[in-house]
Write a protein that holds these residues in place. Structure first.
Motif, mmCIF file in Angstrom:
data_model
loop_
_atom_site.group_PDB
_atom_site.id
_atom_site.type_symbol
_atom_site.label_atom_id
_atom_site.label_comp_id
_atom_site.label_asym_id
_atom_site.label_seq_id
_atom_site.Cartn_x
_atom_site.Cartn_y
_atom_site.Cartn_z
ATOM 1 N N LEU A 76 0.815 -1.220 0.000
ATOM 2 C CA LEU A 76 0.000 0.000 0.000
ATOM 3 C C LEU A 76 0.850 1.273 0.000
ATOM 4 C CD1 LEU A 76 -2.701 -1.121 2.597
ATOM 5 C CD2 LEU A 76 -2.780 -1.316 0.100
ATOM 6 N N GLN B 102 2.323 2.514 2.435
ATOM 7 C CA GLN B 102 2.080 3.250 3.686
ATOM 8 C C GLN B 102 3.271 3.066 4.628
ATOM 9 O OE1 GLN B 102 -0.671 5.150 4.373
ATOM 10 N NE2 GLN B 102 -1.434 4.732 2.335
ATOM 11 N N PHE C 159 -8.004 1.459 1.676
ATOM 12 C CA PHE C 159 -7.049 2.133 0.792
ATOM 13 C C PHE C 159 -7.364 1.685 -0.632
ATOM 14 C CE2 PHE C 159 -5.193 1.604 4.929
ATOM 15 C CZ PHE C 159 -4.591 2.824 5.174
ATOM 16 N N THR D 128 -7.115 -3.251 2.319
ATOM 17 C CA THR D 128 -7.032 -2.925 3.747
ATOM 18 C C THR D 128 -5.897 -3.734 4.384
ATOM 19 O OG1 THR D 128 -8.327 -2.685 5.787
ATOM 20 C CG2 THR D 128 -8.759 -4.657 4.478
#
Ligand code: URA
Length: 195
Positions: A135, A137, A149, A163
């Motif tokens: 992701l 992140q 997301f 997720t």
């Protein structure tokens, strides 16, 4: 990246990885651990890396973490057999250490291609390392779980709902967090049923 991009199926990806010598983890592993489950799955899970049981059997999430993952799926009416399961790296890191940035980076085009091939409705990143690589992140897993997301690549015509979930290995050590993880599983099941 080229090798992964040329793959049109999970079998192509498996063949490509069988002949791929760009990841040092392959040298110490017993088996390639690529994926388990139907290629047309609506739900896809991506974990961190194979452990000892997975390395022995060549199948992801078959050890204690896999058993808990199966129970979590069942508890919200989902079946493991309907889920496509993979990892961010495809060979067991020695001693189950976290894959290095380099190891994850080298495997990334392959897991990204696998998501493109499966094109699931929902992608679940299991544990912080998977959430970070998939992701993009950087926050801790406690902040990423329970949120949606978008997973997008240049080849996908549409973003995929994605997720993050506490890793079952963490839940086995920290059972107090199971309540949150079950809430997350309900959120995932709801999304799959159109909610
Ligand atoms: N943990 C993971 O992240 N992946 C597996 O396949 C097994 C345990």
């Amino acid at each position: 990246m080229d090798l992964a991009g040329q793959a049109k199926s999970v079998d192509d990806l498996r063949d490509a990885l069988m002949g791929f010598e760009g990841c040092a983890l392959k040298k110490t592993a017993t088996n390639l651990v690529l994926s388990d489950g139907p290629v047309d799955a609506k739900l896809m899970f991506v974990g961190e890396a194979p452990g000892a049981d997975e390395d022995r059997q060549g199948v992801p999430f078959v050890g204690p973490s896999g058993k808990l993952l199966n129970a979590m799926l069942e508890s919200v009416g989902l079946k493991r057999e309907d889920v496509l399961i993979s990892n961010t790296v495809f060979w067991r890191p020695p001693g189950n250490r976290t894959p290095t940035t380099q190891e994850s980076a080298v495997c990334h085009p392959f897991i990204e291609r696998l998501v493109e091939i499966v094109d699931p409705e929902v992608l679940v990143c299991v544990g912080a390392p998977a959430a970070h690589t998939m992701l993009g992140q950087t926050q801790g897993i406690s902040r990423l779980r329970g949120k949606w997301f978008e997973f997008q690549t240049t080849r996908l015509s549409h973003p995929i709902d994605a997720t993050a979930l506490f890793h079952p290995a963490y839940l086995l050590r920290t059972p107090i967090k199971k309540r949150d993880a079950w809430a997350d599983m309900r959120m995932i099941a709801k999304k799959l049923s159109g909610g």
